[in-house]
Write a protein that holds these residues in place. Structure first.
Motif, PDB file in Angstrom:
ATOM      1  N   LEU A   1     -10.377   0.435   7.539  1.00  0.00           N
ATOM      2  CA  LEU A   1      -9.998  -0.372   6.383  1.00  0.00           C
ATOM      3  C   LEU A   1      -9.157  -1.559   6.835  1.00  0.00           C
ATOM      4  O   LEU A   1      -8.521  -1.504   7.881  1.00  0.00           O
ATOM      5  CB  LEU A   1      -9.151   0.448   5.395  1.00  0.00           C
ATOM      6  N   GLU A   2      -9.165  -2.588   6.002  1.00  0.00           N
ATOM      7  CA  GLU A   2      -8.252  -3.698   6.250  1.00  0.00           C
ATOM      8  C   GLU A   2      -6.824  -3.178   6.103  1.00  0.00           C
ATOM      9  O   GLU A   2      -6.530  -2.379   5.213  1.00  0.00           O
ATOM     10  CB  GLU A   2      -8.498  -4.818   5.239  1.00  0.00           C
ATOM     11  N   ARG A   3      -5.930  -3.633   6.960  1.00  0.00           N
ATOM     12  CA  ARG A   3      -4.550  -3.154   6.975  1.00  0.00           C
ATOM     13  C   ARG A   3      -3.895  -3.221   5.589  1.00  0.00           C
ATOM     14  O   ARG A   3      -3.252  -2.281   5.151  1.00  0.00           O
ATOM     15  CB  ARG A   3      -3.729  -3.962   7.972  1.00  0.00           C
ATOM     16  N   HIS A   4      -4.104  -4.285   4.859  1.00  0.00           N
ATOM     17  CA  HIS A   4      -3.437  -4.472   3.577  1.00  0.00           C
ATOM     18  C   HIS A   4      -4.018  -3.595   2.459  1.00  0.00           C
ATOM     19  O   HIS A   4      -3.487  -3.568   1.360  1.00  0.00           O
ATOM     20  CB  HIS A   4      -3.452  -5.946   3.166  1.00  0.00           C
ATOM     21  N   THR A   5      -5.099  -2.864   2.716  1.00  0.00           N
ATOM     22  CA  THR A   5      -5.717  -2.042   1.660  1.00  0.00           C
ATOM     23  C   THR A   5      -5.411  -0.556   1.794  1.00  0.00           C
ATOM     24  O   THR A   5      -5.782   0.217   0.917  1.00  0.00           O
ATOM     25  CB  THR A   5      -7.241  -2.219   1.644  1.00  0.00           C
ATOM     26  N   VAL A   6      -4.771  -0.139   2.855  1.00  0.00           N
ATOM     27  CA  VAL A   6      -4.566   1.286   3.117  1.00  0.00           C
ATOM     28  C   VAL A   6      -3.791   1.970   1.988  1.00  0.00           C
ATOM     29  O   VAL A   6      -4.212   3.012   1.470  1.00  0.00           O
ATOM     30  CB  VAL A   6      -3.874   1.514   4.481  1.00  0.00           C
ATOM     31  N   GLU A   7      -2.678   1.403   1.601  1.00  0.00           N
ATOM     32  CA  GLU A   7      -1.866   2.021   0.538  1.00  0.00           C
ATOM     33  C   GLU A   7      -2.632   2.072  -0.781  1.00  0.00           C
ATOM     34  O   GLU A   7      -2.572   3.070  -1.500  1.00  0.00           O
ATOM     35  CB  GLU A   7      -0.533   1.286   0.367  1.00  0.00           C
ATOM     36  N   ASP A   8      -3.351   0.998  -1.097  1.00  0.00           N
ATOM     37  CA  ASP A   8      -4.140   0.975  -2.326  1.00  0.00           C
ATOM     38  C   ASP A   8      -5.222   2.057  -2.311  1.00  0.00           C
ATOM     39  O   ASP A   8      -5.470   2.719  -3.324  1.00  0.00           O
ATOM     40  CB  ASP A   8      -4.797  -0.390  -2.539  1.00  0.00           C
ATOM     41  N   GLN A   9      -5.878   2.231  -1.177  1.00  0.00           N
ATOM     42  CA  GLN A   9      -6.913   3.267  -1.086  1.00  0.00           C
ATOM     43  C   GLN A   9      -6.312   4.665  -1.203  1.00  0.00           C
ATOM     44  O   GLN A   9      -6.887   5.543  -1.854  1.00  0.00           O
ATOM     45  CB  GLN A   9      -7.703   3.137   0.221  1.00  0.00           C
ATOM     46  N   ALA A  10      -5.166   4.882  -0.586  1.00  0.00           N
ATOM     47  CA  ALA A  10      -4.500   6.185  -0.710  1.00  0.00           C
ATOM     48  C   ALA A  10      -4.153   6.467  -2.163  1.00  0.00           C
ATOM     49  O   ALA A  10      -4.371   7.581  -2.668  1.00  0.00           O
ATOM     50  CB  ALA A  10      -3.241   6.218   0.162  1.00  0.00           C
ATOM     51  N   ASP A  11      -3.650   5.452  -2.871  1.00  0.00           N
ATOM     52  CA  ASP A  11      -3.346   5.604  -4.300  1.00  0.00           C
ATOM     53  C   ASP A  11      -4.612   5.887  -5.103  1.00  0.00           C
ATOM     54  O   ASP A  11      -4.608   6.712  -6.018  1.00  0.00           O
ATOM     55  CB  ASP A  11      -2.654   4.353  -4.845  1.00  0.00           C
ATOM     56  N   PHE A  12      -5.702   5.195  -4.772  1.00  0.00           N
ATOM     57  CA  PHE A  12      -6.967   5.407  -5.467  1.00  0.00           C
ATOM     58  C   PHE A  12      -7.414   6.867  -5.336  1.00  0.00           C
ATOM     59  O   PHE A  12      -7.784   7.504  -6.323  1.00  0.00           O
ATOM     60  CB  PHE A  12      -8.054   4.470  -4.933  1.00  0.00           C
ATOM     61  N   TYR A  13      -7.390   7.418  -4.132  1.00  0.00           N
ATOM     62  CA  TYR A  13      -7.837   8.806  -3.935  1.00  0.00           C
ATOM     63  C   TYR A  13      -6.927   9.802  -4.642  1.00  0.00           C
ATOM     64  O   TYR A  13      -7.392  10.822  -5.144  1.00  0.00           O
ATOM     65  CB  TYR A  13      -7.993   9.125  -2.447  1.00  0.00           C
ATOM     66  N   ARG A  14      -5.663   9.502  -4.706  1.00  0.00           N
ATOM     67  CA  ARG A  14      -4.745  10.352  -5.472  1.00  0.00           C
ATOM     68  C   ARG A  14      -5.098  10.289  -6.954  1.00  0.00           C
ATOM     69  O   ARG A  14      -5.254  11.313  -7.614  1.00  0.00           O
ATOM     70  CB  ARG A  14      -3.304   9.905  -5.245  1.00  0.00           C
TER      71      ARG A  14
END
Length: 187
Positions: A154-167
């Protein structure tokens, strides 16, 4: 709405024979079945409870041109498919048309999640005409018994957003399904 397991992972590959050789000879997977469609051909492999679908053909050319060889679908089993789909859409997933008549939502990039009810161990992915591989070798004891994570780029700036999405979408902790690794894109 609980997610239980990974039903299968589908890989889109340019060279099916090389991929099959890698997974069968190099990693101990057993060929189980084949499915041939007008624009693609798939092979179902297994080891332990892990099911891999390796797909090639001109019908997946746009995915390959954009991303190269890689994961196209991580199919998930869940208690309530409709409720899980609704929750995922509310969290930002888009429903996408499935070629196989089962609910499917976007994940990241062009990767999607097919949502399936809990099924018997070893069940083939639904919606395709699978033909058992004749004369297939006996399944090996195998080193892999269960798929517990997939590592994605993933792009570095999207990691936190993706983690939130899966939660939010699936009720998963970061370590439950995906270990999200970020690498900055070079170029």
């Amino acid at each position: 709405m609980a997610i239980h397991d990974v039903a299968h992972v589908e890989l889109f590959m340019r060279d099916k024979m090389a991929a099959l050789d890698h997974f069968v000879s190099g990693m101990g997977f057993t060929p189980v079945a084949d499915s041939v469609e007008v624009d693609r051909s798939s092979a179902l492999l297994s080891q332990g409870d892990v099911r891999l679908v390796v797909t090639t053909g001109h019908g997946i050319r746009s995915f390959l041109n954009e991303h190269g060889d890689g994961i196209a679908d991580i199919a998930l089993t869940c208690d309530d498919v409709a409720a899980t789909r609704e929750r995922a859409v509310a969290a930002g997933a888009r429903p996408v048309a499935s070629r196989y008549g089962v609910p499917c939502v976007t994940a990241f990039g062009d990767v999607c999640h097919t949502l399936l009810p809990r099924r018997p161990a070893g069940a083939a992915p639904p919606g395709r005409r699978w033909v058992a591989v004749s004369g297939r070798p006996a399944p090996s004891a195998g080193r892999i018994r269960r798929l517990d994570h997939a590592t994605v780029r993933l792009e570095r700036h999207t990691v936190e957003d993706q983690a939130d999405f899966y939660r939010d979408a699936f009720g998963l902790s970061r370590d439950r399904l995906l270990r999200l690794n970020s690498w900055s894109r070079r170029g």
